[in-house]
Design a protein around this motif. Structure first.
Motif, PDB file in Angstrom:
ATOM      1  N   LEU A 218       5.122   7.316 -10.510  1.00  0.00           N
ATOM      2  CA  LEU A 218       4.886   6.273 -11.515  1.00  0.00           C
ATOM      3  C   LEU A 218       3.410   5.877 -11.562  1.00  0.00           C
ATOM      4  O   LEU A 218       2.886   5.561 -12.634  1.00  0.00           O
ATOM      5  CB  LEU A 218       5.771   5.061 -11.228  1.00  0.00           C
ATOM      6  CG  LEU A 218       7.279   5.301 -11.395  1.00  0.00           C
ATOM      7  CD1 LEU A 218       8.060   4.070 -10.986  1.00  0.00           C
ATOM      8  CD2 LEU A 218       7.611   5.723 -12.805  1.00  0.00           C
ATOM      9  N   ALA A 219       2.730   5.919 -10.422  1.00  0.00           N
ATOM     10  CA  ALA A 219       1.291   5.630 -10.418  1.00  0.00           C
ATOM     11  C   ALA A 219       0.525   6.707 -11.164  1.00  0.00           C
ATOM     12  O   ALA A 219      -0.461   6.423 -11.851  1.00  0.00           O
ATOM     13  CB  ALA A 219       0.781   5.519  -8.985  1.00  0.00           C
ATOM     14  N   LEU A 220       0.974   7.949 -11.047  1.00  0.00           N
ATOM     15  CA  LEU A 220       0.341   9.037 -11.780  1.00  0.00           C
ATOM     16  C   LEU A 220       0.476   8.809 -13.281  1.00  0.00           C
ATOM     17  O   LEU A 220      -0.485   8.985 -14.034  1.00  0.00           O
ATOM     18  CB  LEU A 220       0.984  10.363 -11.380  1.00  0.00           C
ATOM     19  CG  LEU A 220       0.383  11.626 -11.957  1.00  0.00           C
ATOM     20  CD1 LEU A 220      -1.034  11.822 -11.443  1.00  0.00           C
ATOM     21  CD2 LEU A 220       1.246  12.814 -11.599  1.00  0.00           C
ATOM     22  N   ALA A 221       1.659   8.371 -13.700  1.00  0.00           N
ATOM     23  CA  ALA A 221       1.879   8.105 -15.122  1.00  0.00           C
ATOM     24  C   ALA A 221       1.067   6.902 -15.592  1.00  0.00           C
ATOM     25  O   ALA A 221       0.426   6.947 -16.647  1.00  0.00           O
ATOM     26  CB  ALA A 221       3.366   7.874 -15.387  1.00  0.00           C
TER      27      ALA A 221
ATOM     28  N   TRP B 287       0.628   2.190  -4.660  1.00  0.00           N
ATOM     29  CA  TRP B 287      -0.692   1.698  -4.276  1.00  0.00           C
ATOM     30  C   TRP B 287      -1.577   2.826  -3.739  1.00  0.00           C
ATOM     31  O   TRP B 287      -2.771   2.890  -4.064  1.00  0.00           O
ATOM     32  CB  TRP B 287      -0.546   0.591  -3.242  1.00  0.00           C
ATOM     33  CG  TRP B 287      -1.860   0.098  -2.752  1.00  0.00           C
ATOM     34  CD1 TRP B 287      -2.715  -0.759  -3.390  1.00  0.00           C
ATOM     35  CD2 TRP B 287      -2.508   0.460  -1.531  1.00  0.00           C
ATOM     36  NE1 TRP B 287      -3.842  -0.951  -2.631  1.00  0.00           N
ATOM     37  CE2 TRP B 287      -3.730  -0.214  -1.485  1.00  0.00           C
ATOM     38  CE3 TRP B 287      -2.146   1.290  -0.476  1.00  0.00           C
ATOM     39  CZ2 TRP B 287      -4.604  -0.082  -0.424  1.00  0.00           C
ATOM     40  CZ3 TRP B 287      -3.018   1.425   0.582  1.00  0.00           C
ATOM     41  CH2 TRP B 287      -4.233   0.742   0.598  1.00  0.00           C
ATOM     42  N   LEU B 288      -1.015   3.720  -2.926  1.00  0.00           N
ATOM     43  CA  LEU B 288      -1.814   4.807  -2.354  1.00  0.00           C
ATOM     44  C   LEU B 288      -2.359   5.737  -3.434  1.00  0.00           C
ATOM     45  O   LEU B 288      -3.534   6.118  -3.399  1.00  0.00           O
ATOM     46  CB  LEU B 288      -0.993   5.598  -1.339  1.00  0.00           C
ATOM     47  CG  LEU B 288      -0.752   4.912  -0.007  1.00  0.00           C
ATOM     48  CD1 LEU B 288       0.212   5.733   0.846  1.00  0.00           C
ATOM     49  CD2 LEU B 288      -2.063   4.700   0.729  1.00  0.00           C
ATOM     50  N   VAL B 289      -1.520   6.096  -4.388  1.00  0.00           N
ATOM     51  CA  VAL B 289      -1.986   6.987  -5.462  1.00  0.00           C
ATOM     52  C   VAL B 289      -3.002   6.276  -6.340  1.00  0.00           C
ATOM     53  O   VAL B 289      -4.017   6.858  -6.735  1.00  0.00           O
ATOM     54  CB  VAL B 289      -0.798   7.523  -6.285  1.00  0.00           C
ATOM     55  CG1 VAL B 289      -1.262   8.216  -7.548  1.00  0.00           C
ATOM     56  CG2 VAL B 289       0.022   8.472  -5.433  1.00  0.00           C
ATOM     57  N   THR B 290      -2.778   5.007  -6.622  1.00  0.00           N
ATOM     58  CA  THR B 290      -3.735   4.244  -7.423  1.00  0.00           C
ATOM     59  C   THR B 290      -5.076   4.133  -6.711  1.00  0.00           C
ATOM     60  O   THR B 290      -6.140   4.305  -7.324  1.00  0.00           O
ATOM     61  CB  THR B 290      -3.172   2.842  -7.736  1.00  0.00           C
ATOM     62  OG1 THR B 290      -1.922   2.997  -8.408  1.00  0.00           O
ATOM     63  CG2 THR B 290      -4.113   2.056  -8.614  1.00  0.00           C
ATOM     64  N   ALA B 291      -5.057   3.851  -5.410  1.00  0.00           N
ATOM     65  CA  ALA B 291      -6.300   3.758  -4.638  1.00  0.00           C
ATOM     66  C   ALA B 291      -6.999   5.111  -4.570  1.00  0.00           C
ATOM     67  O   ALA B 291      -8.232   5.185  -4.697  1.00  0.00           O
ATOM     68  CB  ALA B 291      -6.006   3.240  -3.235  1.00  0.00           C
ATOM     69  N   LEU B 292      -6.239   6.177  -4.397  1.00  0.00           N
ATOM     70  CA  LEU B 292      -6.828   7.511  -4.344  1.00  0.00           C
ATOM     71  C   LEU B 292      -7.461   7.876  -5.677  1.00  0.00           C
ATOM     72  O   LEU B 292      -8.567   8.429  -5.724  1.00  0.00           O
ATOM     73  CB  LEU B 292      -5.761   8.532  -3.955  1.00  0.00           C
ATOM     74  CG  LEU B 292      -6.214   9.961  -3.764  1.00  0.00           C
ATOM     75  CD1 LEU B 292      -7.201  10.061  -2.606  1.00  0.00           C
ATOM     76  CD2 LEU B 292      -5.020  10.864  -3.517  1.00  0.00           C
ATOM     77  N   ARG B 293      -6.790   7.559  -6.771  1.00  0.00           N
ATOM     78  CA  ARG B 293      -7.352   7.830  -8.112  1.00  0.00           C
ATOM     79  C   ARG B 293      -8.648   7.064  -8.328  1.00  0.00           C
ATOM     80  O   ARG B 293      -9.602   7.591  -8.889  1.00  0.00           O
ATOM     81  CB  ARG B 293      -6.355   7.446  -9.197  1.00  0.00           C
ATOM     82  CG  ARG B 293      -5.276   8.444  -9.432  1.00  0.00           C
ATOM     83  CD  ARG B 293      -4.394   7.958 -10.555  1.00  0.00           C
ATOM     84  NE  ARG B 293      -5.110   8.009 -11.811  1.00  0.00           N
ATOM     85  CZ  ARG B 293      -4.873   8.899 -12.767  1.00  0.00           C
ATOM     86  NH1 ARG B 293      -3.931   9.780 -12.607  1.00  0.00           N
ATOM     87  NH2 ARG B 293      -5.563   8.871 -13.878  1.00  0.00           N
ATOM     88  N   SER B 294      -8.672   5.808  -7.920  1.00  0.00           N
ATOM     89  CA  SER B 294      -9.880   5.011  -8.156  1.00  0.00           C
ATOM     90  C   SER B 294     -11.046   5.510  -7.306  1.00  0.00           C
ATOM     91  O   SER B 294     -12.190   5.428  -7.724  1.00  0.00           O
ATOM     92  CB  SER B 294      -9.606   3.533  -7.891  1.00  0.00           C
ATOM     93  OG  SER B 294      -9.373   3.313  -6.526  1.00  0.00           O
TER      94      SER B 294
END
Length: 180
Positions: A102-105, A162-169
């Motif tokens: 869902l963070a990827l989307a 949160w982990l995917v969002t932090a990694l993306r940022s």
């Protein structure tokens, strides 16, 4: 590493040029994330509801529904510490891929306001999925529904988000949402 180097060298010697960014077909990361999240919901249902022997008797469900109101972590306190730790990790780690998908989307959406609204929607979906898994276990005689599991599963999904969002940022500090 050596295999990758040999493959790149073979590609270069064969005269195959790397595709430019503009010539590659654009991947819709929103659809990839949503499809991954939807598929992971089926995996979660298979993992937590197996063997699917649902008892749809009303009296059975009413008898087991109070199990969701027990004191949090009561079931984990009565067993061994290792079993409790295993169950905590089990519940959290199985829900983390849902949050990651869902963070990827959400991260691929245009506009920061749209991403924030979609993020809140994803968080609600994660909590509803966790509650739905435990509510389904009310109807399964071989399973033990527990309010602690809702908390742990939702925390695992939110942690994955949160982990995917932090990694993306960190990978994309400019906020360009065209890449994963």
């Amino acid at each position: 590493g050596i295999g990758a180097w040999i493959g790149a060298d073979m590609r270069r010697r064969a005269g195959v040029r790397a595709e430019t960014r503009a010539s590659r077909p654009r991947v819709s990361w929103v659809l990839v994330g949503l499809a991954g999240g939807f598929l992971w919901l089926f995996v979660l249902a298979a993992l937590f509801w197996y063997p699917f022997d649902f008892q749809l008797d009303r009296s059975f469900a009413l008898e087991r529904l109070p199990m969701l109101r027990r004191v949090p972590f009561h079931a984990y306190w009565t067993g061994s510490e290792f079993r409790a730790l295993t169950e905590v990790l089990h519940k959290m780690l199985f829900f983390a891929p849902l949050g990651a998908a869902l963070a990827l989307a959400c991260g691929a959406l245009r506009g920061p306001r749209t991403r924030v609204v979609a993020g809140f929607g994803a968080a609600i979906l994660i909590v509803v999925a966790a509650f739905g898994v435990e509510l389904g276990q009310v109807l399964l005689p071989s399973k033990v529904p527990d309010s602690t599991d809702v908390l742990l599963e939702a925390s695992g999904g939110l942690l994955g988000f949160w982990l995917v969002t932090a990694l993306r940022s960190r990978m994309n500090p400019r906020g360009d949402s065209s890449e994963p």
